[in-house]
Write an enzyme that holds these catalytic residues in place. Structure first.
Site, short mmCIF file in Angstrom:
data_model
loop_
_atom_site.label_atom_id
_atom_site.label_comp_id
_atom_site.label_asym_id
_atom_site.label_seq_id
_atom_site.Cartn_x
_atom_site.Cartn_y
_atom_site.Cartn_z
N LYS A 69 -21.84 2.94 18.28
CA LYS A 69 -23.01 2.30 18.91
C LYS A 69 -23.35 1.10 18.02
O LYS A 69 -23.95 1.25 16.96
CB LYS A 69 -24.17 3.29 18.95
CG LYS A 69 -25.20 3.05 20.05
CD LYS A 69 -25.86 1.69 20.03
CE LYS A 69 -26.96 1.58 18.99
NZ LYS A 69 -27.52 0.19 18.93
N GLY A 90 -26.05 -0.26 23.49
CA GLY A 90 -27.36 0.23 23.90
C GLY A 90 -28.40 0.08 22.82
O GLY A 90 -28.11 -0.39 21.71
N GLY A 99 -31.20 1.20 19.96
CA GLY A 99 -31.21 2.20 18.90
C GLY A 99 -31.93 3.48 19.26
O GLY A 99 -31.35 4.57 19.16
N PRO A 100 -33.20 3.39 19.68
CA PRO A 100 -33.94 4.63 19.94
C PRO A 100 -33.44 5.39 21.17
O PRO A 100 -33.87 6.52 21.41
CB PRO A 100 -35.38 4.14 20.18
CG PRO A 100 -35.42 2.76 19.60
CD PRO A 100 -34.04 2.20 19.74
N GLY A 112 -28.55 5.06 20.32
CA GLY A 112 -28.32 5.39 18.90
C GLY A 112 -28.82 6.80 18.59
O GLY A 112 -28.10 7.60 17.99
N GLU A 136 -25.77 3.87 4.70
CA GLU A 136 -25.76 2.62 3.93
C GLU A 136 -27.05 1.91 4.28
O GLU A 136 -27.19 1.41 5.40
CB GLU A 136 -24.57 1.75 4.34
CG GLU A 136 -23.22 2.29 3.97
CD GLU A 136 -22.97 2.30 2.47
OE1 GLU A 136 -23.61 1.52 1.75
OE2 GLU A 136 -22.13 3.10 2.03
N CYS A 155 -27.33 -6.84 2.71
CA CYS A 155 -28.04 -5.74 2.06
C CYS A 155 -27.86 -5.76 0.55
O CYS A 155 -28.73 -5.33 -0.19
CB CYS A 155 -27.62 -4.40 2.65
SG CYS A 155 -25.86 -4.23 2.83
N GLU A 208 -37.28 -5.21 0.74
CA GLU A 208 -36.14 -5.98 1.22
C GLU A 208 -36.64 -6.98 2.26
O GLU A 208 -37.20 -6.59 3.28
CB GLU A 208 -35.11 -5.04 1.84
CG GLU A 208 -33.84 -5.74 2.25
CD GLU A 208 -32.78 -4.78 2.77
OE1 GLU A 208 -33.09 -3.95 3.64
OE2 GLU A 208 -31.63 -4.88 2.32
P1 NAD Z 1 -32.14 -0.77 12.29
O1 NAD Z 1 -31.99 0.28 11.26
O2 NAD Z 1 -33.26 -0.67 13.24
O3 NAD Z 1 -30.80 -0.86 13.17
C1 NAD Z 1 -29.49 -0.54 12.71
C2 NAD Z 1 -28.75 0.24 13.81
O4 NAD Z 1 -29.44 1.46 14.08
C3 NAD Z 1 -28.69 -0.50 15.15
O5 NAD Z 1 -27.45 -0.22 15.80
C4 NAD Z 1 -29.83 0.13 15.92
O6 NAD Z 1 -29.65 0.05 17.31
C5 NAD Z 1 -29.74 1.57 15.46
N1 NAD Z 1 -30.99 2.33 15.60
C6 NAD Z 1 -32.26 1.88 15.61
N2 NAD Z 1 -33.12 2.89 15.78
C7 NAD Z 1 -32.38 4.02 15.88
C8 NAD Z 1 -32.71 5.40 16.05
N3 NAD Z 1 -33.96 5.82 16.15
N4 NAD Z 1 -31.70 6.29 16.08
C9 NAD Z 1 -30.41 5.89 15.95
N5 NAD Z 1 -30.06 4.60 15.81
C10 NAD Z 1 -31.03 3.68 15.76
O7 NAD Z 1 -32.17 -2.14 11.57
P2 NAD Z 1 -32.66 -3.53 12.19
O8 NAD Z 1 -33.91 -3.41 12.98
O9 NAD Z 1 -31.50 -4.12 12.87
O10 NAD Z 1 -33.02 -4.29 10.87
C11 NAD Z 1 -34.26 -4.01 10.22
C12 NAD Z 1 -34.11 -4.01 8.72
O11 NAD Z 1 -33.07 -3.13 8.31
C13 NAD Z 1 -33.68 -5.34 8.14
O12 NAD Z 1 -34.70 -6.24 7.99
C14 NAD Z 1 -33.10 -4.89 6.83
O13 NAD Z 1 -34.10 -4.70 5.89
C15 NAD Z 1 -32.45 -3.60 7.15
N6 NAD Z 1 -31.02 -3.75 7.37
C16 NAD Z 1 -30.17 -3.35 6.40
C17 NAD Z 1 -28.81 -3.47 6.59
C18 NAD Z 1 -27.81 -3.04 5.58
O14 NAD Z 1 -26.66 -3.42 5.66
N7 NAD Z 1 -28.18 -2.25 4.60
C19 NAD Z 1 -28.32 -4.01 7.76
C20 NAD Z 1 -29.22 -4.40 8.75
C21 NAD Z 1 -30.55 -4.23 8.55
#
Ligand code: NAD
Length: 464
Positions: free
Chosen positions: A170, A201, A203-204, A207, A245, A279, A371
């Site tokens: 996903k 799709g 995340g919430p 995912g 990660e 990150c 971050e």
């Molecule tokens: P996020 O954690 O919301 O999204 C990452 C992935 O998780 C996406 O594919 C998303 O669709 C999915 N996701 C979101 N909610 C979910 C849920 N409830 N259950 C399962 N999957 C879910 O991150 P974001 O909104 O894209 O970014 C927000 C912050 O996250 C950034 O500002 C940054 O601080 C951090 N970030 C870190 C990394 C890293 O590599 N460590 C990468 C991207 C973002």
């Protein structure tokens, strides 16, 4: 931009169960460039079933066979590198040169490394009167973010396939097009139906359905700490494996004996790459108080080269842009001094943020703790090495970092004091085989190289 209005499940492109779609926006101008299906729990279920059905035959293939297919996948990624770079530039906004070198280039290297590892790894070992078999964990649910959209996919899918696992991916909603391109490469490489499946799709919705699906044996997630915490809790309750990660707030520690100009120049470049959406970015520069003023001057000069729209791209979406600008405003409100950039928009269109450098930052300030995920650098002074170590280790994160000194040994001695999963010594370059992952709240588990492969293996001991 090329797109599929379908999911890649069980070896073919299938319509989604529902009719919802997600717009893909070019962050450089805010224009909608494509729409992909918004997958539901039903689509996730179909994909997990396909992965489960494909597992016995895939797990039974020889490592050499898997190595051959991963080599074919590597070749596909290499052959389509230009298209991959253009796609990432269109949906993420990174400058084309960076997309070509990093977003398209690194996945080729990582996929190639797992073709090699599948060939050479000891999937069987002898310990006393036991033979230990390293067997695939099973069906992997991979959830990836948008910041290195293909790298993060390949860093999960390639080791999973090398191990003999099957996968449901996903990808992030902001960058689904390169994930579709990846699925095309998997298909063209001849990887059997059901071994890799793609569900685009939200995340919430998609995912969460994937993370909670009982047919998934291991959830591998990269993204925010907030979502990672939820996924870890759900996996714990279901007693299933999880790899996380998460975020970082890495320190770039410049010791007094270092080449200051070089350390500051490389440090600024590290933060500005990918518009600060990395990150492991060294977002806190720690400089001895005697050389602090000089370092600030050098950083201001270095950051001037990062012109928005040229060397530095926009942020991925309006929400991230607003979030980053909010942090810059908070830095000002808490008393830090903007010496370059600031919260104002640098261009009329697109989700750009001015490359920003803060001086007079203290360790407790929000900009030194959280971050930001944008082109924002904080420079902090330290009194002595103990003070530097205390500041460097003084956040909830522990993903990466850097140490600079006149001699490597001096830098290594300091690196041993850092609570972090990676440390680059005097500008040491990225190694796609070195374990990548965090201490403390930066995550659980390691990606890349042989350490990344073991995440997808479980052991069975046979006693003789
Ligand atoms: P996020 O954690 O919301 O999204 C990452 C992935 O998780 C996406 O594919 C998303 O669709 C999915 N996701 C979101 N909610 C979910 C849920 N409830 N259950 C399962 N999957 C879910 O991150 P974001 O909104 O894209 O970014 C927000 C912050 O996250 C950034 O500002 C940054 O601080 C951090 N970030 C870190 C990394 C890293 O590599 N460590 C990468 C991207 C973002």
């Amino acid at each position: 931009m090329k797109q599929h209005d379908a999911m890649y499940i069980d070896g073919s492109w299938r319509p989604a169960a529902g009719s919802g779609t997600i717009d893909v926006v070019n962050p450089a101008d805010g224009q909608v460039i494509a729409a992909v299906p918004a997958g539901s729990a039903q689509d996730v279920d179909a994909a997990v079933r396909a992965a489960r059905a494909a597992l016995p035959a895939w797990a039974a293939t020889s490592p050499a066979e898997r190595a051959g297919l991963l080599t074919a996948l590597r070749d596909q990624l290499a052959a389509r590198a230009e298209e991959i770079a253009e796609t990432v530039t269109a949906e993420l906004g990174s400058p084309l040169a960076f997309s070509t070198a990093v977003h398209a280039g690194v996945p080729v290297a990582v996929c190639g490394s797992y073709a090699e590892l599948a060939r050479s790894y000891a999937f069987e070992e002898k310990i006393g009167n036991s033979t230990v078999l390293h067997e695939p964990v099973g069906v992997v649910g991979a959830i990836t973010p948008w910041n290195y959209p293909l790298h993060q996919v390949v860093a999960k899918v390639a080791p999973a396939l090398a191990a003999g696992c099957t996968v449901v991916l996903k990808p992030a909603e902001d960058t689904p097009l390169v994930a579709q391109l990846f699925a095309e490469c998997v298909d063209a490489a001849g990887i059997p139906a059901g071994v890799f499946n793609l569900v685009t799709g939200l995340g919430p919705v998609a995912g969460q359905a994937l993370a909670e699906h009982e047919g998934v044996d291991l959830v591998s997630f990269t993204g925010s700490t907030a979502v990672g915490r939820k996924i870890g809790a759900a996996a714990g309750a279901a007693v299933k494996r999880v790899a996380l990660e998460l975020g970082g707030k890495s320190a770039n520690v410049i010791l007094p004996s270092a080449d200051l100009a070089k350390a500051v120049g490389v440090g600024v470049a590290n933060v500005m790459a990918n518009s600060g959406q990395t990150c492991s970015a060294w977002t806190r520069m720690l400089v001895h108080e005697d050389r602090y003023a000089e370092a600030v001057e050098l950083a201001v000069a270095a950051v001037a080269k990062y012109v928005p729209g040229e060397r530095v791209g926009p942020l991925v979406n309006a929400k991230q842009r607003d979030r980053v600008r909010g942090y810059i405003e908070q830095g000002v409100a808490q008393g830090a001094k903007v010496v370059a950039g600031g919260p104002e928009a640098p261009r009329e269109t697109g989700y750009y943020v001015k490359p920003t450098v803060f001086a007079d930052v203290t360790p407790e300030m929000t900009i030194a703790q959280e971050e930001i995920f944008g082109p924002v650098l904080s420079i902090l002074p330290y009194r002595d090495e103990d003070d530097a170590a205390r500041i460097a280790n003084g956040t909830v994160y522990g993903l990466a970092g850097a140490v600079w000194a006149g001699e490597a040994e001096e830098a290594v001695a300091f690196a041993r004091r850092l609570d972090t999963g990676q440390v680059d010594i005097n500008g040491g370059r990225f190694n796609p085989l070195a374990p990548f992952g965090g201490y403390k709240q930066s995550g659980v588990g390691r990606e890349l190289g042989p350490h990344g492969l073991t995440e997808y293996l479980q052991t069975k001991s046979l006693q003789f």
